[in-house]
Design an enzyme around this catalytic site. Structure first.
Site, PDB file in Angstrom:
ATOM      1  N   ASP A  13       0.766  -1.179  -0.061  1.00 46.36           N
ATOM      2  CA  ASP A  13      -0.077  -0.005  -0.055  1.00 46.36           C
ATOM      3  C   ASP A  13       0.985   0.847  -0.002  1.00 46.36           C
ATOM      4  OD1 ASP A  13      -1.689   2.103   0.655  1.00 46.36           O
ATOM      5  OD2 ASP A  13      -2.470   1.358   2.710  1.00 46.36           O
ATOM      6  N   LYS A  76       2.872  10.981  -3.729  1.00 47.70           N
ATOM      7  CA  LYS A  76       1.650  10.449  -4.335  1.00 47.70           C
ATOM      8  C   LYS A  76       0.642  11.619  -4.884  1.00 47.70           C
ATOM      9  CE  LYS A  76      -1.750   6.974  -3.243  1.00 47.70           C
ATOM     10  NZ  LYS A  76      -2.228   6.275  -2.140  1.00 47.70           N
ATOM     11  N   GLU A 181      -7.524   0.883  -4.155  1.00 47.46           N
ATOM     12  CA  GLU A 181      -7.325   0.483  -2.634  1.00 47.46           C
ATOM     13  C   GLU A 181      -8.622  -0.006  -1.839  1.00 47.46           C
ATOM     14  OE1 GLU A 181      -5.558   4.360  -1.799  1.00 47.46           O
ATOM     15  OE2 GLU A 181      -3.745   3.753  -2.462  1.00 47.46           O
ATOM     16  N   ASP A 207     -12.564   4.944   2.267  1.00 43.86           N
ATOM     17  CA  ASP A 207     -11.194   4.942   2.436  1.00 43.86           C
ATOM     18  C   ASP A 207     -10.796   6.307   2.488  1.00 43.86           C
ATOM     19  OD1 ASP A 207      -8.331   4.629   2.466  1.00 43.86           O
ATOM     20  OD2 ASP A 207      -8.239   3.503   0.596  1.00 43.86           O
TER      21      ASP A 207
END
Ligand code: AMP
Length: 617
Positions: A13, A76, A181, A207
């Site tokens: 992850d 990211k 995810e 999430d």
């Protein structure tokens, strides 16, 4: 039949603020979340550069306040985006490190390493974090790790997915699959529930992480996990909540002290770290104080922050989260009453206001927080990784069916989006579209590919553009365009002219912003250079420490009268001057190479030992 890979594979992850790696242990019939060398199960997605070394993870984050302009985080948020993107322009104002426009409008991160300016793209920074996660796994498994499943936010677009795959390649990893995810989190949740035999259930995975918000609605039935719809925002998460607090506190400090700390990167880094800590505290306490000594010009920072204020500062962002939940339900054409389970994952899902808004919306339905929000995504990725590998035993035979987050299409009538694959379509998938030439004797046809939901293509994201040469013919000549989404959710588009005996095919492969094969190879070489520099640095640290340790012990020995009384004055002088010489080397350690310390330690040992031995004889 999916391709099967050899050997052990891990699930990673790769988070905005923290990353996590996990592996399926067939001998124990379960997933192991692997802890790093500090004993932590998640590792900060931070990379730092100093005058003598590169740091990744906890070590990088821990020195961030003292080295803010060379400590890179949030890669990211940059990955797969253009420098001119308004999102990036806003973020740049808050980052203490420098980002400039590189070639093709790609963001370039600039840091100082060993006194020299170095440029990195986001893929490289992410590859360093992926390398760190691989090393954490290798240490635990005591064997090399080549294959991995890496997760991305479901709402990541095509360029962001490709760039993440490139980051894996630069890290020397074979990214077997990119998975979403929330889908990975659903795997983790489903596995737990499977044990309890739940039958068919509609599960809403929410999430909320450090940088992104993603929701997916899935139907779980026996071994199959079908995503029905997904929605999200790739720029909404814990960092945004921290930023709101940070801006508020900077303003408050200015109001009270008439000093602006906005231009002081070190002060901002210290305050940001304190904000993140305060935010976590406010998930269980109603108020907290932020105390920082001498934040600017010797002035201390001391302020009380209540949970109510934190919620007020972020209320519109929390409401955005709820709006995204609602839009996902609308896309899935499902009433909220038909949702059986609501599952929260991602570190920011611990925020009480977010939980309360969701609880109210789902009318008291139990919000599941029984799976670990920080680890669920890596857990699911590890299961998927094991499923893709040969010879891994006892893995539950789950089948995942994910959907595209954005519509994909081409332009027609100049600027209208013609959707070829609508959003929330299950993939892998191939869809064909037939087009005709509009003019007599047309020699080529321009094909442009867009993603997005707007009717006017200019408002969507251009993924690629190519010209297909065609045989000159009267208008109405037929062209076939094929959109092909692979198991990673990555798109390939091909076009062909199908007339008697004349077939041409073009596939978009290396479209804008993507690293070319040569660039990946060059960056792999650079990564090797950094790795060997890191190792050289560690060797030097070890050599200096060994010398320091020996000197410390000899200093103690030389204070012991029972030993020194037996030495001659010349021997004492020799040992003491050798110790001083060693200390001088250590004081000026930047100047000397590793070998100097290794050789000198040997010399010192021989001086001391021969004197001490002759004394005992
Ligand atoms: P993730 O990307 O899922 O690792 O989530 C990381 C984010 O979760 C960071 O922004 C953290 O500050 C945030 N976070 C972690 N724990 C808490 C907590 N107890 N309360 C609020 N936010 C948290």
């Amino acid at each position: 039949m999916a391709k099967k890979y050899e050997g052990r594979a891990v699930g990673i992850d790769l988070g905005t603020t923290y990353s996590c790696v996990a592996v399926w242990l067939d001998e124990h019939n379960r997933v192991e979340i692997i802890h790093n060398e500090q004993g932590n199960r998640t590792t900060p997605s931070f990379v730092a550069f100093t005058n003598d070394q590169r740091l990744i993870g906890d070590a990088a984050k821990n020195q961030a306040a003292s080295n803010p302009s060379n400590t890179v985080f949030d890669a990211k948020r940059l990955i797969g985006r253009k420098y001119s993107d308004s999102v990036i322009q806003n973020d740049i104002l808050l980052w203490p490190f420098k980002v400039v426009a590189g070639s093709d409008d790609k963001p370039d991160i600039i840091v100082k390493y060993k006194g020299e300016e170095k440029h990195f793209c986001a893929e490289e920074i992410s590859s360093m974090i992926l390398t760190k996660m691989r090393e954490i796994a290798e240490k635990f498994l005591e064997s090399p790790v080549k294959n991995a499943v890496v997760t991305v936010p479901a709402y990541f677009n095509d360029s962001q997915r490709k760039a993440t795959k490139d980051a894996g390649a630069v890290a020397g990893l074979n990214v077997m699959r990119i998975i979403n995810e929330p889908t990975a989190a659903a795997l983790a949740y489903g596995l737990q529930k499977r044990i309890n035999n739940i039958g068919k259930r509609n599960v809403f995975i929410i999430d909320l992480g450090g940088g992104t918000f993603d929701v997916s609605l899935l139907t779980l039935k026996d071994d199959s996990f079908d995503v029905i719809a997904t929605a999200g925002d790739t720029h909404l998460g814990g960092e945004d909540f921290d930023n709101r607090m940070l801006n508020h506190l900077v303003m408050e400090f200015k109001r009270k002290n008439k000093v602006d700390i906005g231009g002081n990167p070190r002060a901002l880094r210290r305050l940001r770290t304190a904000c993140e800590r305060a935010k976590r505290t406010l998930s269980f306490d109603t108020e907290t104080t932020i105390d920082i000594d001498a934040i600017h010009d010797g002035i201390d920072f001391n302020m009380l922050l209540s949970r109510a204020k934190f919620e007020q500062l972020n209320m519109d962002l929390f409401e955005n989260c709820l709006a995204i939940v609602k839009s996902c339900l609308t896309d899935a054409m499902m009433d909220k009453n038909n949702v059986d389970d609501v599952v929260l994952v991602g570190g920011s899902s611990r925020i009480l206001k977010v939980q309360q808004l969701l609880q109210d919306f789902f009318k008291g339905k139990d919000i599941c927080s029984s799976i670990n929000p920080d680890e669920a995504v890596a857990y699911g990725a590890a299961v998927q990784a094991a499923l893709l590998c040969d010879g891994i035993k006892n893995v539950p035979n789950l089948v995942l069916q994910d959907v595209t987050p954005l519509s994909l299409g081409t332009s027609v009538l100049d600027d209208i989006m013609d959707v070829v694959i609508p959003k929330n379509t299950s993939f892998p998938i191939k869809r064909k579209r037939t087009f005709c030439t509009l003019e007599d004797d047309q020699s080529d046809v321009k094909i442009d590919v867009y993603e997005g939901e707007r009717m006017v293509v200019g408002e969507n994201n251009l993924l690629g553009l190519f010209d297909l040469e065609v045989r000159r013919a009267p208008r109405g000549h037929i062209i076939q365009v094929c959109f092909d989404i692979d198991a990673d959710g990555i798109l390939n588009v091909s076009a062909k002219e199908e007339t008697s005996g004349n077939k041409k095919e073009i596939t978009i492969t290396n479209e804008n912003g993507r690293l070319s094969r040569e660039e990946i190879e060059r960056k792999i070489k650079e990564a090797e250079y950094f790795k060997s520099e890191d190792m050289k640095f560690m060797e030097k640290v070890r050599a200096v420490n060994a010398l320091e340790d020996y000197i410390y012990r000899m200093r103690k020995v030389m204070k012991d009268d029972s030993v020194t009384s037996k030495l001659t004055p010349v021997e004492k002088l020799e040992i003491n001057s050798a110790i001083i010489k060693g200390e001088n080397f250590i004081d000026d350690k930047q100047k000397y190479e590793t070998l100097v310390f290794v050789d000198f330690l040997r010399e010192l040992e021989s001086t001391c030992e021969s004197a001490l031995r002759s004394d005992s004889e």
